[in-house]
Scaffold this motif. Sequence first.
Motif, mmCIF file in Angstrom:
data_model
loop_
_atom_site.group_PDB
_atom_site.id
_atom_site.type_symbol
_atom_site.label_atom_id
_atom_site.label_comp_id
_atom_site.label_asym_id
_atom_site.label_seq_id
_atom_site.Cartn_x
_atom_site.Cartn_y
_atom_site.Cartn_z
ATOM 1 N N PHE A 15 0.809 -1.225 0.000
ATOM 2 C CA PHE A 15 0.000 0.000 0.000
ATOM 3 C C PHE A 15 0.843 1.276 0.000
ATOM 4 O O PHE A 15 0.291 2.372 -0.027
ATOM 5 C CB PHE A 15 -0.979 -0.022 1.182
ATOM 6 N N THR A 16 2.172 1.129 0.028
ATOM 7 C CA THR A 16 3.013 2.316 -0.141
ATOM 8 C C THR A 16 3.139 2.676 -1.627
ATOM 9 O O THR A 16 3.669 3.731 -1.958
ATOM 10 C CB THR A 16 4.431 2.101 0.424
ATOM 11 N N GLY A 17 2.658 1.807 -2.495
ATOM 12 C CA GLY A 17 2.737 2.084 -3.924
ATOM 13 C C GLY A 17 4.155 2.059 -4.465
ATOM 14 O O GLY A 17 4.453 2.717 -5.480
ATOM 15 N N ALA A 18 5.034 1.305 -3.812
ATOM 16 C CA ALA A 18 6.456 1.298 -4.190
ATOM 17 C C ALA A 18 6.687 0.846 -5.633
ATOM 18 O O ALA A 18 7.735 1.153 -6.220
ATOM 19 C CB ALA A 18 7.241 0.401 -3.232
ATOM 20 N N ALA A 19 5.710 0.147 -6.201
ATOM 21 C CA ALA A 19 5.864 -0.318 -7.575
ATOM 22 C C ALA A 19 5.785 0.829 -8.581
ATOM 23 O O ALA A 19 6.124 0.651 -9.755
ATOM 24 C CB ALA A 19 4.802 -1.372 -7.889
ATOM 25 N N SER A 20 5.340 1.982 -8.127
ATOM 26 C CA SER A 20 5.186 3.128 -9.034
ATOM 27 C C SER A 20 6.002 4.304 -8.513
ATOM 28 O O SER A 20 5.824 4.736 -7.372
ATOM 29 C CB SER A 20 3.698 3.518 -9.131
ATOM 30 N N THR A 21 6.877 4.819 -9.347
ATOM 31 C CA THR A 21 7.688 5.974 -8.923
ATOM 32 C C THR A 21 6.813 7.204 -8.690
ATOM 33 O O THR A 21 7.181 8.093 -7.933
ATOM 34 C CB THR A 21 8.761 6.305 -9.975
ATOM 35 N N ALA A 22 5.655 7.248 -9.342
ATOM 36 C CA ALA A 22 4.741 8.370 -9.128
ATOM 37 C C ALA A 22 3.988 8.210 -7.807
ATOM 38 O O ALA A 22 3.803 9.173 -7.055
ATOM 39 C CB ALA A 22 3.755 8.465 -10.283
ATOM 40 N N TYR A 23 3.523 6.997 -7.527
ATOM 41 C CA TYR A 23 2.704 6.755 -6.335
ATOM 42 C C TYR A 23 3.511 6.823 -5.046
ATOM 43 O O TYR A 23 3.025 7.325 -4.030
ATOM 44 C CB TYR A 23 2.049 5.358 -6.410
#
Lengths: 303, 217
Positions: free
Chosen positions: A144-152
């Motif tokens: 849920f930190t969105g680490a897969a997306s550099t934007a998120y």
Amino acid sequence: MNFRNILSEIEKTDPEVYERLSDRRHILKGFGAKVAVAALPLAIGSLFKKAYGKSTDAVTAALNFALELEYFEFNFFHIANNVTGLGLIPTVDQPGFQMIETQEKAHVNFLIATITALGGTPFTPNHYAAANSVPPYVPAAYDFTGAASTAYYPVFANVFNDYPTFLIAAQTFEDTVVRAYNGQMTNLLGNSLFTQVQQLLATEGRHAAYIRLIRRNMGATEIPAPWINNNIPPTSPVPGSINVLQPFYIGEDNATQLNVTITSLPDGTGTVPEWSATAAFDEPLSQAAITGIGGLLTPFILS
Amino acid sequence: MDKVNDPSRRRFFQITGGIAGAGILFSACHGTTGPTNSYLGSGDTALLNYLYVLEQLEADFYTKAVAAQYYNMSNLEYLALCDVRDQEIAHKEFIQALLGKNAIAAVTTNFSNVNFSDRTSVLTNAAMLEDLVIAGFNGAAGLFSSASLNLVQVFSKLVSVEGRHSAYFRDALTHNTFTDSTVVDSNGLNISSTPLSVLASVQQFLVTQFDSSNLPN
């Protein structure tokens, strides 16, 4: 929920369920007594397929998408309530978030039972069988930190150790799930399950409003109302966050329903302002827009 | 199972509707229906008029609440109340537009039991109204004919907003009551109620009486 409960639930919205199943009424009586437990889901499935015909596949698909989102929500709130142990949620708000978690779990179980009764295979998150899984808690399925997306990642990195960030994520997720359900209702039209899914949708609306109200009372910059005015996303102090959060609200500023322009309707002194014409209706989002390639929630879901 | 589809019952109402002043027949109705009652129509029209009644009720309640401004109302609460009023007006006018010439006349409300200068009274009654309306829309969804499924679908977009309203008023009144077990069942489903049961519950806020004899239920 046992099989009789499922039938009784369906009967509430489809009083003809027993008539639809009439030829097979004697089979129903046999359930629970004569049919082996292992054979039950299959037997029930074929029964409902016969009763409800070819639309069952579309209905099952819609319910499975809902189930995917309920797993997502349950895991998010379960972590926030139980796992971090960092005092993320203030004591005064803890009962509310525990209620939300409990109801997301109930939604998961309700949808699993319903999909099974329809003869479908309930969705399971990736890594369902991971060593640390305690279904419906499947922590290996999400980041849920969105680490897969550099934007998120800059926006959500502190999701479980900063309350305002958690609330931004929670609001965005709940609003998105409301929109997702609204997007699936068309697949349930005319089906006896429509009402129950709408009942579930109303509960999600309650959850979203609660989180928005907390942010409103905390002085969030955009002064969120419990409903979605125009297409206003939550504001985050992270530079560029608008580019991440705005897409969740695309289309929420629709002011035309069934060819009726809501902003042209009289409101006693003039016409309904756009601010409220848009808030009066939640707007659908497609499955592809949410969990498809490049979907809004896709960066949080681990493959 | 479905009283409306019981031909003998339907015939009875056609007869009673056609013979004005037939005292014996009207006494059989126990005074609950009569020539002065607002007739909701039948089938999908009746369902729409029923939902129209609910939205008129809400719109009028919030119009009065905004005008009265209960004691100690904060600016944020005032803005929220204006928002809800405008949204309910939008719902009301939308359903009226769908009904066209089939719309019943504007209802006359009676909020004498509401103290509009008292915050607790306004929020309590607002939450109760919202919860009834949500249950009402849920209970009506499955009763529309297949010809009106486009309406059913758009109403679901309105129901989640009513859920937001209820959560707001409940929580403003008592924190963390926004989705409690009085309105959401153990499956996480917001409650649903039949049209006649909701109509009976909201009658306390209405002067107008209804002939709901052909309202699907």
